[in-house]
Write a protein that holds these residues in place. Structure first.
Motif, mmCIF file in Angstrom:
data_model
loop_
_atom_site.group_PDB
_atom_site.id
_atom_site.type_symbol
_atom_site.label_atom_id
_atom_site.label_comp_id
_atom_site.label_asym_id
_atom_site.label_seq_id
_atom_site.Cartn_x
_atom_site.Cartn_y
_atom_site.Cartn_z
ATOM 1 N N ILE A 72 29.694 14.913 -36.635
ATOM 2 C CA ILE A 72 30.358 16.030 -37.319
ATOM 3 C C ILE A 72 29.680 17.308 -36.859
ATOM 4 N N LEU A 73 30.498 18.274 -36.518
ATOM 5 C CA LEU A 73 29.990 19.523 -35.969
ATOM 6 C C LEU A 73 28.999 20.164 -36.930
ATOM 7 N N TYR A 74 27.859 20.576 -36.415
ATOM 8 C CA TYR A 74 26.859 21.244 -37.252
ATOM 9 C C TYR A 74 27.257 22.707 -37.418
ATOM 10 N N LYS A 75 27.654 23.063 -38.611
ATOM 11 C CA LYS A 75 27.945 24.457 -38.949
ATOM 12 C C LYS A 75 28.132 24.520 -40.450
ATOM 13 N N ASP A 76 28.493 25.675 -40.954
ATOM 14 C CA ASP A 76 28.629 25.857 -42.393
ATOM 15 C C ASP A 76 30.074 26.184 -42.733
ATOM 16 N N ILE A 77 30.500 25.875 -43.954
ATOM 17 C CA ILE A 77 31.889 26.210 -44.321
ATOM 18 C C ILE A 77 32.112 27.733 -44.343
ATOM 19 N N ILE A 120 34.882 33.374 -33.181
ATOM 20 C CA ILE A 120 33.908 32.266 -33.252
ATOM 21 C C ILE A 120 33.847 31.509 -31.917
ATOM 22 N N PRO A 121 33.710 32.241 -30.795
ATOM 23 C CA PRO A 121 33.697 31.556 -29.497
ATOM 24 C C PRO A 121 32.576 30.521 -29.378
ATOM 25 N N TYR A 122 31.468 30.797 -30.051
ATOM 26 C CA TYR A 122 30.310 29.888 -30.001
ATOM 27 C C TYR A 122 30.624 28.523 -30.615
ATOM 28 N N VAL A 123 31.478 28.499 -31.642
ATOM 29 C CA VAL A 123 31.881 27.216 -32.254
ATOM 30 C C VAL A 123 32.707 26.416 -31.250
ATOM 31 N N LEU A 124 33.651 27.090 -30.625
ATOM 32 C CA LEU A 124 34.541 26.425 -29.666
ATOM 33 C C LEU A 124 33.749 25.953 -28.446
ATOM 34 N N GLU A 125 32.792 26.760 -28.050
ATOM 35 C CA GLU A 125 31.926 26.422 -26.914
ATOM 36 C C GLU A 125 31.103 25.164 -27.211
ATOM 37 N N THR A 126 30.582 25.086 -28.424
ATOM 38 C CA THR A 126 29.796 23.916 -28.844
ATOM 39 C C THR A 126 30.663 22.657 -28.806
ATOM 40 N N ILE A 127 31.897 22.774 -29.317
ATOM 41 C CA ILE A 127 32.821 21.628 -29.329
ATOM 42 C C ILE A 127 33.097 21.166 -27.899
ATOM 43 N N LYS A 128 33.359 22.119 -27.016
ATOM 44 C CA LYS A 128 33.650 21.765 -25.617
ATOM 45 C C LYS A 128 32.466 21.058 -24.968
ATOM 46 N N LEU A 129 31.299 21.589 -25.214
ATOM 47 C CA LEU A 129 30.071 21.019 -24.660
ATOM 48 C C LEU A 129 29.915 19.561 -25.101
ATOM 49 N N LEU A 130 30.141 19.340 -26.377
ATOM 50 C CA LEU A 130 29.978 17.993 -26.945
ATOM 51 C C LEU A 130 31.040 17.028 -26.438
ATOM 52 N N THR A 131 32.299 17.469 -26.465
ATOM 53 C CA THR A 131 33.386 16.532 -26.156
ATOM 54 C C THR A 131 33.614 16.371 -24.656
ATOM 55 N N GLU A 132 33.233 17.359 -23.877
ATOM 56 C CA GLU A 132 33.434 17.247 -22.427
ATOM 57 C C GLU A 132 32.237 16.641 -21.708
ATOM 58 N N GLU A 133 31.037 16.791 -22.302
ATOM 59 C CA GLU A 133 29.853 16.366 -21.565
ATOM 60 C C GLU A 133 28.937 15.379 -22.281
ATOM 61 N N LEU A 135 29.372 13.489 -25.900
ATOM 62 C CA LEU A 135 29.642 12.434 -26.884
ATOM 63 C C LEU A 135 30.525 11.310 -26.358
ATOM 64 N N THR A 136 30.253 10.096 -26.838
ATOM 65 C CA THR A 136 31.171 8.975 -26.555
ATOM 66 C C THR A 136 31.777 8.458 -27.867
ATOM 67 N N VAL A 137 31.505 9.191 -28.958
ATOM 68 C CA VAL A 137 32.166 8.909 -30.244
ATOM 69 C C VAL A 137 32.995 10.146 -30.600
ATOM 70 N N PRO A 138 33.961 10.012 -31.510
ATOM 71 C CA PRO A 138 34.775 11.176 -31.874
ATOM 72 C C PRO A 138 33.936 12.276 -32.521
ATOM 73 N N LEU A 139 34.359 13.511 -32.317
ATOM 74 C CA LEU A 139 33.741 14.657 -32.990
ATOM 75 C C LEU A 139 34.671 15.110 -34.107
ATOM 76 N N GLN A 194 39.721 24.306 -33.290
ATOM 77 C CA GLN A 194 38.719 23.246 -33.121
ATOM 78 C C GLN A 194 39.311 22.040 -32.383
ATOM 79 N N VAL A 195 40.557 21.713 -32.699
ATOM 80 C CA VAL A 195 41.219 20.593 -32.019
ATOM 81 C C VAL A 195 41.474 20.945 -30.546
ATOM 82 N N GLN A 196 41.945 22.163 -30.320
ATOM 83 C CA GLN A 196 42.184 22.589 -28.928
ATOM 84 C C GLN A 196 40.904 22.536 -28.095
ATOM 85 N N ALA A 197 39.771 22.813 -28.747
ATOM 86 C CA ALA A 197 38.488 22.790 -28.034
ATOM 87 C C ALA A 197 37.990 21.362 -27.796
ATOM 88 N N GLY A 198 38.548 20.378 -28.553
ATOM 89 C CA GLY A 198 38.164 18.992 -28.297
ATOM 90 C C GLY A 198 37.873 18.114 -29.507
#
Length: 344
Positions: A72-77, A120-133, A135-139, A194-198
């Motif tokens: 689960i993405l580390y961030k705050d509501i 919030i480009p940094y959130v999208l960047e984090t998601i891309k980093l995780l899902t493209e490079e 994680l092998t489990v869902p984010l 968030q979905v578009q980012a991965g």
């Protein structure tokens, strides 16, 4: 490009059969991990979330440490609120604090809109980093629900009783529905980005909505949640709704166009099923159990697994988030136990 090699969480969320019960823990990233605590000596939550490399590291840490079936993405509501013009500060030992709470319709009208790419480009960047490079489990991406966000925006910070929020809701219905609408639009945009980012699943935390009666939920909240979940249908990822102390609302949630009903520890899974919850369920070990002795933890986990495994569509989780006193070794041992015990 990394590939999801373990999709048990996604299949369970869709109500499909799985080889074992998938498990992840709310607030699994951070808090009880020594590595995270070390980082926190140097960086604030705000600073970590604004540095994609660091944020990805914190998000992935529990997957490596505990062998869980989802990250689960580390961030705050609170992350998207500054984009709306809300000045929010996360104060240590208190939580989110808002200096200028909402008091009128004029305050609501002043709220802006979110442009995820800009704000919030940094959130999208984090998601891309995780899902493209990485994680092998869902984010799992996430957002706070409109009621829960509104409660902070109106109270000015955490509350035990939500008196100001409810009073605003009852006394200023026009302003209230305008606020719900603005927050719903923000949530939809934020989650879609968030979905578009991965991100391959989403959870909405309506942490404090249990403060409302079922009748009030139907009038003041449900249409907004209906709007969000209906709009999110087009991105076609599993959607989870979770709240605390909201057992009286589970049938309202089951009625929404979502995929997974998150339960806290107050309502046993079998009872939720008997009441008429037909969706996949997620839950629901009391996190306090995690600081008991191992035989107790195992017995409680077994009880939940025996209930959850009676039909497909079950994800093991806690009824609320991991807290700092929990030993990471216990979470690792529990994950292994869940996988072993539920093996088909």
């Amino acid at each position: 490009m990394t590939k999801i090699t373990n999709d048990t969480f996604l299949r369970a969320a869709r109500g499909e059969e799985t080889e074992h019960v998938p498990v992840w823990y709310m607030r699994q990233a951070g808090r009880s991990q020594a590595e995270y605590r070390k980082l926190k000596e140097k960086y604030s939550l705000f600073e970590i979330t604004h540095q994609p490399e660091l944020c990805a590291y914190v998000t992935k840490l529990p997957v490596d440490m505990y062998n869980v079936d989802a990250a689960i993405l580390y961030k705050d509501i609170m992350t998207p609120l500054p984009a709306l013009g809300v000045d929010v500060e996360i104060k240590s030992g208190i939580g989110p604090v808002i200096d200028q709470p909402i008091r009128s319709k004029a305050d609501v009208e002043k709220l802006g809109e979110i442009d995820p790419e800009q704000d919030i480009p940094y959130v999208l960047e984090t998601i891309k980093l995780l899902t493209e490079e990485q994680l092998t489990v869902p984010l799992i991406g996430f957002a706070g629900a409109p009621f829960t966000l509104a409660s902070y925006m109106i109270e000015g910070g955490p509350s035990k009783n939500y008196h100001k929020t409810k009073a605003f809701m009852y006394a200023e219905p026009v302003a209230w529905f305008l606020l719900m609408d603005k927050l719903a639009n923000m949530t939809i945009r934020y989650l879609k980005a968030q979905v578009q980012a991965g991100a391959s699943a989403l959870q909405i935390f309506d942490s404090w909505v249990g403060a409302l009666s079922r009748a009030d939920y139907q009038i003041y909240i449900k249409p907004t949640m209906e709007k969000i979940f209906t709009a999110m249908k087009e991105v076609n990822v599993p959607m989870i709704l979770h709240g605390v102390g909201a057992s009286h609302l589970v049938l309202e949630w089951n009625d929404l166009p979502l995929d997974v009903v998150g339960l806290d520890w107050r309502l046993p899974i079998t009872e939720a099923r008997k009441l008429g919850v037909t969706k996949a369920v997620q839950g629901n070990l009391d996190p306090a159990v995690l600081i008991a002795d191992w035989p107790t933890i195992e017995a409680k986990a077994k009880e939940i697994l025996d209930q959850g495994m009676q039909q497909p569509g079950f994800i093991f989780n806690l009824g609320h988030g991991v807290f700092p006193e929990v030993n990471p070794d216990v979470l690792k041992k529990l994950t292994n136990f869940i996988h072993e015990y539920s093996k088909k």
